[in-house]
Write an enzyme that holds these catalytic residues in place. Structure first.
Site, PDB file in Angstrom:
ATOM      1  N   CYS A 147      32.413  25.438  29.729  1.00  0.00           N
ATOM      2  CA  CYS A 147      31.267  25.207  28.968  1.00  0.00           C
ATOM      3  C   CYS A 147      31.157  23.808  29.611  1.00  0.00           C
ATOM      4  O   CYS A 147      31.896  22.691  29.794  1.00  0.00           O
ATOM      5  CB  CYS A 147      31.250  25.207  27.676  1.00  0.00           C
ATOM      6  SG  CYS A 147      31.572  26.659  27.635  1.00  0.00           S
TER       7      CYS A 147
ATOM      8  N   ARG B  69      27.629  24.226  34.845  1.00  0.00           N
ATOM      9  CA  ARG B  69      29.354  24.496  34.197  1.00  0.00           C
ATOM     10  C   ARG B  69      29.241  26.270  33.373  1.00  0.00           C
ATOM     11  O   ARG B  69      29.889  26.473  32.985  1.00  0.00           O
ATOM     12  CB  ARG B  69      29.619  24.157  33.113  1.00  0.00           C
ATOM     13  CG  ARG B  69      29.931  22.717  33.684  1.00  0.00           C
ATOM     14  CD  ARG B  69      30.365  21.070  32.731  1.00  0.00           C
ATOM     15  NE  ARG B  69      31.780  21.679  32.352  1.00  0.00           N
ATOM     16  CZ  ARG B  69      32.770  20.764  32.564  1.00  0.00           C
ATOM     17  NH1 ARG B  69      32.898  20.349  33.727  1.00  0.00           N
ATOM     18  NH2 ARG B  69      33.815  21.433  32.349  1.00  0.00           N
TER      19      ARG B  69
ATOM     20  N   TRP C  22      29.416  29.278  28.751  1.00  0.00           N
ATOM     21  CA  TRP C  22      29.409  29.618  29.208  1.00  0.00           C
ATOM     22  C   TRP C  22      30.417  30.820  28.282  1.00  0.00           C
ATOM     23  O   TRP C  22      31.922  30.758  28.186  1.00  0.00           O
ATOM     24  CB  TRP C  22      30.496  29.706  30.680  1.00  0.00           C
ATOM     25  CG  TRP C  22      31.069  30.263  31.613  1.00  0.00           C
ATOM     26  CD1 TRP C  22      32.062  31.163  31.254  1.00  0.00           C
ATOM     27  CD2 TRP C  22      30.731  31.454  32.446  1.00  0.00           C
ATOM     28  NE1 TRP C  22      31.961  32.168  32.136  1.00  0.00           N
ATOM     29  CE2 TRP C  22      31.447  32.336  32.732  1.00  0.00           C
ATOM     30  CE3 TRP C  22      29.254  31.150  32.918  1.00  0.00           C
ATOM     31  CZ2 TRP C  22      31.349  33.115  33.857  1.00  0.00           C
ATOM     32  CZ3 TRP C  22      28.651  31.861  33.815  1.00  0.00           C
ATOM     33  CH2 TRP C  22      29.902  32.619  34.534  1.00  0.00           C
TER      34      TRP C  22
ATOM     35  N   ASN D 162      34.767  23.198  24.217  1.00  0.00           N
ATOM     36  CA  ASN D 162      34.864  24.075  25.532  1.00  0.00           C
ATOM     37  C   ASN D 162      36.540  24.087  25.809  1.00  0.00           C
ATOM     38  O   ASN D 162      36.960  23.252  25.588  1.00  0.00           O
ATOM     39  CB  ASN D 162      34.533  22.731  26.429  1.00  0.00           C
ATOM     40  CG  ASN D 162      35.002  23.378  27.873  1.00  0.00           C
ATOM     41  OD1 ASN D 162      35.038  24.406  28.203  1.00  0.00           O
ATOM     42  ND2 ASN D 162      35.342  22.230  29.264  1.00  0.00           N
ATOM     43  N   GLY D 163      36.559  25.281  25.479  1.00  0.00           N
ATOM     44  CA  GLY D 163      38.072  25.664  25.910  1.00  0.00           C
ATOM     45  C   GLY D 163      38.036  27.486  25.268  1.00  0.00           C
ATOM     46  O   GLY D 163      36.974  28.677  24.849  1.00  0.00           O
TER      47      GLY D 163
ATOM     48  N   GLU E 167      37.398  42.173  53.108  1.00  0.00           N
ATOM     49  CA  GLU E 167      37.058  40.842  52.387  1.00  0.00           C
ATOM     50  C   GLU E 167      37.384  39.994  53.261  1.00  0.00           C
ATOM     51  O   GLU E 167      35.739  39.099  52.915  1.00  0.00           O
ATOM     52  CB  GLU E 167      38.320  40.893  51.165  1.00  0.00           C
ATOM     53  CG  GLU E 167      37.994  39.649  50.440  1.00  0.00           C
ATOM     54  CD  GLU E 167      36.054  39.211  50.258  1.00  0.00           C
ATOM     55  OE1 GLU E 167      35.337  38.100  50.055  1.00  0.00           O
ATOM     56  OE2 GLU E 167      35.483  40.739  50.452  1.00  0.00           O
TER      57      GLU E 167
ATOM     58  N   LYS F  77      33.790  37.934  54.616  1.00  0.00           N
ATOM     59  CA  LYS F  77      33.248  36.969  54.037  1.00  0.00           C
ATOM     60  C   LYS F  77      32.644  35.682  55.174  1.00  0.00           C
ATOM     61  O   LYS F  77      31.932  35.241  55.831  1.00  0.00           O
ATOM     62  CB  LYS F  77      34.432  35.335  53.543  1.00  0.00           C
ATOM     63  CG  LYS F  77      35.097  35.963  52.397  1.00  0.00           C
ATOM     64  CD  LYS F  77      34.857  35.265  51.255  1.00  0.00           C
ATOM     65  CE  LYS F  77      33.257  35.507  50.699  1.00  0.00           C
ATOM     66  NZ  LYS F  77      33.303  36.685  49.786  1.00  0.00           N
TER      67      LYS F  77
ATOM     68  N   GLU G 168      28.968  36.804  55.972  1.00  0.00           N
ATOM     69  CA  GLU G 168      27.933  36.952  55.201  1.00  0.00           C
ATOM     70  C   GLU G 168      27.976  34.632  55.479  1.00  0.00           C
ATOM     71  O   GLU G 168      26.627  34.386  54.712  1.00  0.00           O
ATOM     72  CB  GLU G 168      28.215  37.057  53.587  1.00  0.00           C
ATOM     73  CG  GLU G 168      29.380  35.932  53.074  1.00  0.00           C
ATOM     74  CD  GLU G 168      29.916  36.892  51.857  1.00  0.00           C
ATOM     75  OE1 GLU G 168      28.202  37.125  50.650  1.00  0.00           O
ATOM     76  OE2 GLU G 168      30.535  37.015  51.309  1.00  0.00           O
TER      77      GLU G 168
ATOM     78  N   HIS H 287      41.591  54.004  68.413  1.00  0.00           N
ATOM     79  CA  HIS H 287      41.113  54.902  68.536  1.00  0.00           C
ATOM     80  C   HIS H 287      39.410  54.046  68.719  1.00  0.00           C
ATOM     81  O   HIS H 287      38.630  54.969  68.483  1.00  0.00           O
ATOM     82  CB  HIS H 287      40.740  55.953  66.990  1.00  0.00           C
ATOM     83  CG  HIS H 287      42.535  56.168  66.874  1.00  0.00           C
ATOM     84  ND1 HIS H 287      43.268  57.723  67.438  1.00  0.00           N
ATOM     85  CD2 HIS H 287      43.451  55.205  66.033  1.00  0.00           C
ATOM     86  CE1 HIS H 287      44.032  57.522  67.310  1.00  0.00           C
ATOM     87  NE2 HIS H 287      44.603  56.246  65.932  1.00  0.00           N
TER      88      HIS H 287
ATOM     89  N   LYS I 103      23.489  35.634  45.056  1.00  0.00           N
ATOM     90  CA  LYS I 103      24.770  35.983  44.210  1.00  0.00           C
ATOM     91  C   LYS I 103      25.174  37.157  43.435  1.00  0.00           C
ATOM     92  O   LYS I 103      25.839  37.783  42.731  1.00  0.00           O
ATOM     93  CB  LYS I 103      24.542  34.824  43.034  1.00  0.00           C
ATOM     94  CG  LYS I 103      26.385  34.677  42.079  1.00  0.00           C
ATOM     95  CD  LYS I 103      27.150  34.121  43.595  1.00  0.00           C
ATOM     96  CE  LYS I 103      28.800  34.514  42.841  1.00  0.00           C
ATOM     97  NZ  LYS I 103      29.206  34.143  43.681  1.00  0.00           N
TER      98      LYS I 103
HETATM   99  C1  AGP Z   1      30.857  38.550  47.950  1.00  0.00           C
HETATM  100  O1  AGP Z   1      30.779  37.314  48.055  1.00  0.00           O
HETATM  101  C2  AGP Z   1      28.895  39.006  47.793  1.00  0.00           C
HETATM  102  N1  AGP Z   1      28.367  37.820  47.340  1.00  0.00           N
HETATM  103  C3  AGP Z   1      28.884  40.523  47.257  1.00  0.00           C
HETATM  104  O2  AGP Z   1      28.793  41.290  48.405  1.00  0.00           O
HETATM  105  C4  AGP Z   1      29.263  40.562  46.048  1.00  0.00           C
HETATM  106  O3  AGP Z   1      30.538  40.969  46.564  1.00  0.00           O
HETATM  107  C5  AGP Z   1      28.342  42.135  45.879  1.00  0.00           C
HETATM  108  O4  AGP Z   1      27.305  42.002  45.866  1.00  0.00           O
HETATM  109  C6  AGP Z   1      28.412  42.340  43.894  1.00  0.00           C
HETATM  110  O5  AGP Z   1      28.260  41.620  43.968  1.00  0.00           O
HETATM  111  P1  AGP Z   1      29.389  41.361  41.691  1.00  0.00           P
HETATM  112  O6  AGP Z   1      30.019  41.578  41.708  1.00  0.00           O
HETATM  113  O7  AGP Z   1      28.428  40.740  41.593  1.00  0.00           O
HETATM  114  O8  AGP Z   1      28.557  42.989  41.623  1.00  0.00           O
END
Ligand code: AGP
Length: 619
Positions: A12, A37, A85, A109-110, A494, A498, A501, A517, A614
Site C-alpha cells: 500500500c 503501489r 493493495w 502498510n504491511g 514461459e 516473454k 510479448e 519431429h 495487463k
Molecule cells: C503475461 O506476461 C501476459 N501478460 C499474459 O499472458 C497473462 O499471463 C495472461 O493474460 C493471464 O493473465 P492473468 O494471470 O491476469 O489471468
C-alpha cells in the site's frame, strides 16, 4: 524461523501531513503519486483544531476519493492518508484505511501475521467494522492509549511489541491535533523535513516538489513528528540521531525504485515478492507447508485423484510447470493443465474426486473466469491461485491462495509467475501430506522452497549484467527457438512468451525430444536457439539434442547450473545455486532478464507492449 526478509517490500501507500498549511492538498497529491503501489481503495482523515475528525474513504482509484473530497474541503492542518493493495479483507470502503479505534486513527502498510490472536483479546473492548488486520492494530493501540490517559507514542510502542509481521504506520489522535506518530518494520517510511511542516510518505515520490530533505526511518524505529520537530527513537526508547538526506527528485525513477522500467523492477524484487508468498506457509522445523485459504479438510485433500489447472498465458505456463513437480511427489493423482480459452468450449469429462486450480494474476481474465463458472456448474471444487485481492475470480472460487506479490504493473508478468508456480507446488504438497507421503520424500522440496528467495537474489545479482551483454548480441534476431526437457520444457514456454510479448521476436518453445519431429528443419542463421540445461538425470539427453542443433550451425545460448558445461556453444550463462529441484525456476529469471534487455536494446516500450493489455477481460 523467519524466511528471507530484506529491503522495503512495497504494497500500500501511506501519507501524512502536519504543518502550517492545509493537510488535504498534500494528502491527496501524495496518494496519487503512490497509486502505483495499490489502487483498490483509499482514504484520509484530518483533524481540526477543535479536535473534530473528518474521515473520508472511497473504494477504487484515488479519483473516487478526490470526488468526495471536492465536496468536503477542510482547512485542517494535520492528517493521514492511505491507498490500498488489499491483503486481508476485500477492497471496499469499510476495509479502506484510515481505521478508527476510539480517539485514534491509523493507516498501515504491511501485514500483521498474528492479527487473529490479537483480535480475540480485543473483541471485548472494540467493535470491529472491517475484516482487516490493520484495524486490529488500531484497536490494540487504543487499548493502551485509554483515550489519552497515556502519550500516544507509548501506546503505539506497547502495541507494536505484541505484533508479528510487517508495518509502516502513521497514527493520529483527535485529542492532540499537533502530532503524528509513525513507525516501521519491514515496510518503507520516509519523513519529509519542510519549513513549518512535516510530511510522511511510503516513498519519496510523494514528497517531490514539497521538500528535498527527508529522513528514511529504519526498521524498529518510531518517531513523533510535529510541524517543527521530528523525534526518532527505537522501540526500546533509545534516542536515534536521524540522518536528514537529499531525496531523489526524478518521480518515475522513484516509482520504479530506481529501475528504468517496471518490468526490471518486478524481476529484481522477486526475492521479496516470493517471501510474501511463503510468509506463514512454510514450517521448516516440521518440514510441512500449510495453506489456510483453500479450505479443504485433510480428508478432502486425501481424496483428490485429479487436478485440473486452468489459466491463460503466463498463468497457464506456471500451472504446467507446477504440474510436473506435483506428479513427482503425489501418488495416485493425475494432473491436467488446460488453456482456458480452449477448455471453456471443450466437452471435457471431469472425473470424480477432482479439484480445479484457477490461476490468474489479475483475477479478471475472461476465459479463465468462464472456465471457473463452467467447472463450478459440474460441482467440482475450485481453488484460486490469484494475486489481485477481491478480484472477480478470487470472489467466485470456493477457496484459494493469494500469492501476495503486490501490484504487477508491467504487462509482461514476471514475479507473479514465480509465485504462482510455487504456490501451486505448495498446494500439491498439502495433498501429498494428507495422503501420508513420507516427510523424507517431501522435505527436499520444502527445504528448497524455503531457500528460494535467497537463491533468487544470488542468481539475479550474478546474471543481471552478463544478460545485458548477451541480449545486446542477440537483439538483431527476429526468430528464436527455445528448448527444454521435462520441467525445463514448460519453463522455456514461459521464456519464449516473454520474448514474444515484449521484444516482438517470433520465439517458439519446443521440447528437446520434438526437434527431430519437425522443428529441426527451421535451424538456419535467421534463428538463435536458447537451451536450458539443468543438472539432473536428463542432462545428457539434452546435451545430445544440443549437438544435433550445433551440427546444423545453431547459434546457441545455453543456460545451466552445471559446474562445467562440456559443450562448445556460442554463449553460456552459468547460474550458481544450491537448488537442484527448482533450478529451472531460477533459469526462468535469466530468461526474464534476457527478454527485458533485448527489448530495451530494441528501444521498444517495455512496460506497455503493443497490442497487449495487463488484464484481458474480453474473450
Ligand atoms: C503475461 O506476461 C501476459 N501478460 C499474459 O499472458 C497473462 O499471463 C495472461 O493474460 C493471464 O493473465 P492473468 O494471470 O491476469 O489471468
Amino acid at each position: 524461523m523467519s524466511l528471507y526478509l530484506s529491503g522495503d517490500y512495497k504494497m500500500c501507500g501511506i501519507v501524512g501531513y502536519v504543518g502550517k498549511g492545509e493537510a488535504q492538498g498534500f494528502l491527496i497529491s501524495g496518494l496519487k503519486r503512490l497509486e502505483y503501489r495499490g489502487y483498490d481503495s483509499a482514504g484520509i482523515v484530518t483533524i481540526a483544531d477543535d479536535n473534530t475528525a473528518t474521515l473520508i474513504r472511497a473504494e477504487g482509484k484515488i479519483a473516487n476519493l478526490e470526488k468526495k473530497l471536492a465536496a468536503n474541503k477542510r482547512e485542517d492542518k494535520i492528517g493521514i492518508g492511505h491507498t490500498r493493495w488489499a491483503t486481508h479483507g476485500e477492497p471496499s470502503e469499510r476495509n479502506a484505511h484510515p481505521h478508527q479505534a476510539g480517539k485514534i486513527y491509523l493507516v498501515h502498510n504491511g501485514i500483521i501475521e498474528n492479527y487473529k490472536e490479537l483480535k480475540e483479546h480485543l473483541l471485548k473492548v472494540h467493535e470491529f467494522k472491517s475484516e482487516t488486520d490493520s484495524e486490529v492494530l488500531a484497536a490494540l493501540i487504543n487499548s493502551f492509549y485509554e483515550d489519552g490517559k497515556y502519550p500516544l507514542v507509548n501506546a503505539v510502542v506497547q502495541a507494536l511489541k505484541l505484533v508479528k509481521g510487517t508495518y509502516g504506520i502513521a497514527v493520529v489522535s483527535t485529542l492532540n491535533p499537533e502530532e503524528i506518530v509513525v513507525a516501521r518494520s519491514g515496510s518503507p517510511l520516509v519523513i519529509g523535513v519542510g519549513h513549518g511542516e512535516t510530511l510522511i510518505a511510503s516513498d519519496a515520490s510523494a514528497l517531490v516538489g514539497h521538500t528535498k530533505r527527508a529522513i528514511y526511518l529504519n526498521d524498529g524505529e518510531v518517531a513523533v513528528v510535529t510541524k517543527n520537530n521530528i523525534a526518532v527513537k527505537t522501540l526500546n526508547a533509545e534516542p536515534v540521531s536521524a540522518k536528514v538526506e537529499e531525496i531523489e527528485t526524478n518521480l518515475s525513477a522513484i516509482q520504479k525504485g530506481g529501475y528504468e522500467h517496471f518490468m526490471l523492477k518486478e524481476i529484481m524484487e522477486q526475492p521479496e515478492s516470493l517471501t510474501e508468498t511463503l510468509r506463514g506457509r512454510v514450517n521448516l522445523e516440521e518440514g510441512t507447508v500449510h495453506l489456510g485459504g483453500p479450505g479443504l479438510s485433510e480428508q478432502e485433500l486425501r481424496k483428490v485423484k485429479h487436478l485440473i489447472i486452468v489459466g491463460c498465458g503466463t498463468a497457464y505456463h506456471a500451472g504446467l510447470l507446477a504440474s510436473y513437480y506435483i506428479e513427482q511427489f503425489t501418488p495416485e493423482i493425475t494432473v491436467e493443465t488446460v488453456i482456458a480459452s480452449e477448455y471453456r468450449y471443450r466437452s471435457a469429462y471431469i472425473p470424480e474426486d477432482s479439484v480445479a486450480l484457477i490461476v490468474s494474476q489479475s483475477g479478471e481474465t475472461a476465459d479463465t473466469l468462464a472456465c471457473l463458472r463452467e467447472i463450478k456448474k459440474q460441482g467440482v471444487k475450485t481453488i484460486g491461485i490469484v494475486n489481485a485481492i477481491g478480484s472477480t475470480i478470487a470472489r467466485e472460487v470456493d477457496g484459494g491462495t493469494y500469492v501476495h506479490v503486490g501490484p504487477e504493473i508491467s504487462v509482461a508478468s514476471t514475479k507473479a509467475f514465480t509465485s504462482q508456480a510455487i504456490a501451486m507446488v505448495m498446494f500439491g504438497l498439502t495433498i501429498a501430506q494428507a495422503k501420508g507421503v513420507k516427510p523424507g520424500v517431501l522435505r527436499p522440496y520444502i527445504e528448497e522452497i524455503a531457500k528460494m528467495p535467497n537463491e533468487i537474489a544470488k542468481v539475479l545479482k550474478e546474471t543481471n549484467k552478463p544478460m545485458k551483454k548477451i541480449a545486446d548480441k542477440y537483439a538483431k534476431y527476429e526468430h528464436a527457438i527455445y528448448l527444454g526437457r521435462d520441467i525445463a520444457y514448460p519453463t522455456v514456454m514461459e521464456g519464449a512468451l516473454k520474448l514474444k510479448e515484449v521484444a516482438y521476436v517470433d520465439a517458439n518453445a519446443y521440447a528437446f525430444g520434438e526437434l527431430k519431429h519437425g522443428p529441426l528443419a527451421l535451424i538456419d542463421d535467421r534463428f538463435f536457439e536458447l537451451a536450458l540445461l539443468p543438472e539432473g538425470p536428463l542432462y545428457d539427453k539434452a546435451v545430445s539434442n544440443v549437438q544435433e542443433v550445433l551440427a546444423r550451425g545453431g547459434h546457441i545460448v545455453a543456460i545451466t547450473n552445471m559446474p562445467k558445461l562440456d559443450l562448445k556453444v556460442e554463449s553460456v550463462v552459468k547460474i550458481t545455486t544450491d537448488l537442484k529441484i527448482f533450478a529451472p525456476i531460477l533459469m526462468n529469471l535469466v530468461m526474464q532478464l534476457f527478454a527485458y534487455y533485448v527489448t530495451a536494446a530494441k528501444g521498444y516500450n517495455v512496460d506497455q507492449p503493443r497490442n497487449l493489455a495487463k488484464s484481458v477481460t474480453v474473450e
